[in-house]
Design an enzyme around this catalytic site. Structure first.
Site, PDB file in Angstrom:
ATOM      1  N   TYR A  62      -5.542 -15.051  -7.072  1.00 16.11           N
ATOM      2  CA  TYR A  62      -6.328 -14.083  -7.135  1.00 16.11           C
ATOM      3  C   TYR A  62      -6.601 -14.195  -8.937  1.00 16.11           C
ATOM      4  CZ  TYR A  62      -6.762 -11.479  -2.828  1.00 16.11           C
ATOM      5  OH  TYR A  62      -6.971 -11.199  -1.445  1.00 16.11           O
ATOM      6  N   GLU A  63      -5.631 -14.099  -9.666  1.00 18.98           N
ATOM      7  CA  GLU A  63      -5.874 -14.159 -11.101  1.00 18.98           C
ATOM      8  C   GLU A  63      -6.985 -15.116 -11.765  1.00 18.98           C
ATOM      9  OE1 GLU A  63      -2.714 -13.998 -15.206  1.00 18.98           O
ATOM     10  OE2 GLU A  63      -2.031 -14.259 -12.821  1.00 18.98           O
ATOM     11  N   LYS A  90      -7.833   4.927  -2.023  1.00 23.74           N
ATOM     12  CA  LYS A  90      -8.007   6.216  -1.438  1.00 23.74           C
ATOM     13  C   LYS A  90      -6.649   7.254  -1.711  1.00 23.74           C
ATOM     14  CE  LYS A  90     -11.491   5.078   1.915  1.00 23.74           C
ATOM     15  NZ  LYS A  90     -12.054   4.910   3.395  1.00 23.74           N
ATOM     16  N   ASP A 132      -5.608  -6.516 -11.683  1.00 25.02           N
ATOM     17  CA  ASP A 132      -7.097  -6.548 -12.258  1.00 25.02           C
ATOM     18  C   ASP A 132      -7.805  -5.270 -11.738  1.00 25.02           C
ATOM     19  OD1 ASP A 132      -7.237  -7.209  -9.420  1.00 25.02           O
ATOM     20  OD2 ASP A 132      -9.723  -7.074  -9.738  1.00 25.02           O
ATOM     21  N   GLU A 170       9.163 -12.529  -5.416  1.00 27.43           N
ATOM     22  CA  GLU A 170       7.704 -11.942  -5.641  1.00 27.43           C
ATOM     23  C   GLU A 170       7.365 -11.247  -4.142  1.00 27.43           C
ATOM     24  OE1 GLU A 170       3.135 -13.781  -6.665  1.00 27.43           O
ATOM     25  OE2 GLU A 170       4.536 -15.056  -5.934  1.00 27.43           O
ATOM     26  N   ASP A 192      -2.185  -4.562  -3.058  1.00 33.53           N
ATOM     27  CA  ASP A 192      -3.447  -4.006  -2.724  1.00 33.53           C
ATOM     28  C   ASP A 192      -3.439  -2.570  -3.392  1.00 33.53           C
ATOM     29  OD1 ASP A 192      -5.166  -2.366  -1.123  1.00 33.53           O
ATOM     30  OD2 ASP A 192      -4.788  -3.646   0.700  1.00 33.53           O
TER      31      ASP A 192
END
Length: 211
Positions: free
Chosen positions: A193-194, A122, A154, A44, A118
């Site tokens: 985060y999930e 941009k 997400d 991971e 991340d």
């Protein structure tokens, strides 16, 4: 995942060499020796506080897992979870994962996980996205023929970008989930985060892509 510096993080990592690989450059081509078996190796990239990688290691004792993160404080929290889980089929790397060929021989790992990377939204930062073609070049080297990337996010923009990037690279999409948590997918282990995003009702996207 940016967190405040944790006092004693370096000392904690260095005190647990059974889990934390302190000389990762020397581990290249020797990972199965370090694990002491020939089980598959799953990596991971950006393991954060370790909920996913430690959970996967506990769920799948016949698979070896390696969690990579560049932030020592974050990795020290991942180590906490590993110690709590009491698993032996896991190693942690405190390194920059931008070029994994520094740490893995060609074909040395069996699967790669990219979880909530991340998105670098941009356009001028496109080359920093982990699903950009130059990263795929690196991943292809360290994976075997037909090796897989399992990807979760997400971020709709990064999800759509990654689908295109995988396809343009010639990869096969073995599975695409537009709403993972509303699907019948079994065995999902959530990242920090999930869990956070899911609690807010945000959709989680998932892809399994094969070289």
């Amino acid at each position: 995942m940016r967190v405040r510096n944790r006092k004693g993080a370096t000392e904690l990592l260095e005190a647990n060499p059974q889990y934390v690989v302190l000389n990762p450059l020397e581990a290249k081509a020797k990972w199965r020796d370090l694990f002491g078996n020939d089980n598959p190796i799953h990596v991971e990239v950006g393991s954060g506080k370790g909920a996913f990688v430690s959970g996967m290691a506990k769920q799948n004792p016949d698979i070896n897992y390696i969690g990579i993160d560049i932030q020592k404080s974050v990795l020290s929290y991942a180590l906490d979870k590993v110690l709590e889980a009491g698993v032996s089929n896991i190693k942690l790397l405190w390194v920059d994962g931008s070029d994994l060929t520094d740490y893995f021989e060609d074909g040395e790992i069996d699967r790669l996980y990219l979880n909530f990377s991340d998105p670098w939204p941009k356009k001028r930062h496109e080359k920093r996205r982990l699903t950009y073609k130059t990263f795929l070049d690196t991943f292809k080297r360290i994976l075997p023929e037909n090796g897989e990337i399992h990807f979760k996010t997400d971020n709709r923009g990064l999800f759509e970008y990654s689908l295109v990037s995988f396809s343009q690279y010639g990869m096969k999409l073995n599975g695409v989930w537009l709403d993972l948590h509303a699907s019948d997918f079994e065995g999902n282990v959530m990242t920090e985060y999930e869990q956070k995003f899911s609690n807010k009702g945000q959709v989680i996207y998932r892809v399994e892509a094969e070289f």
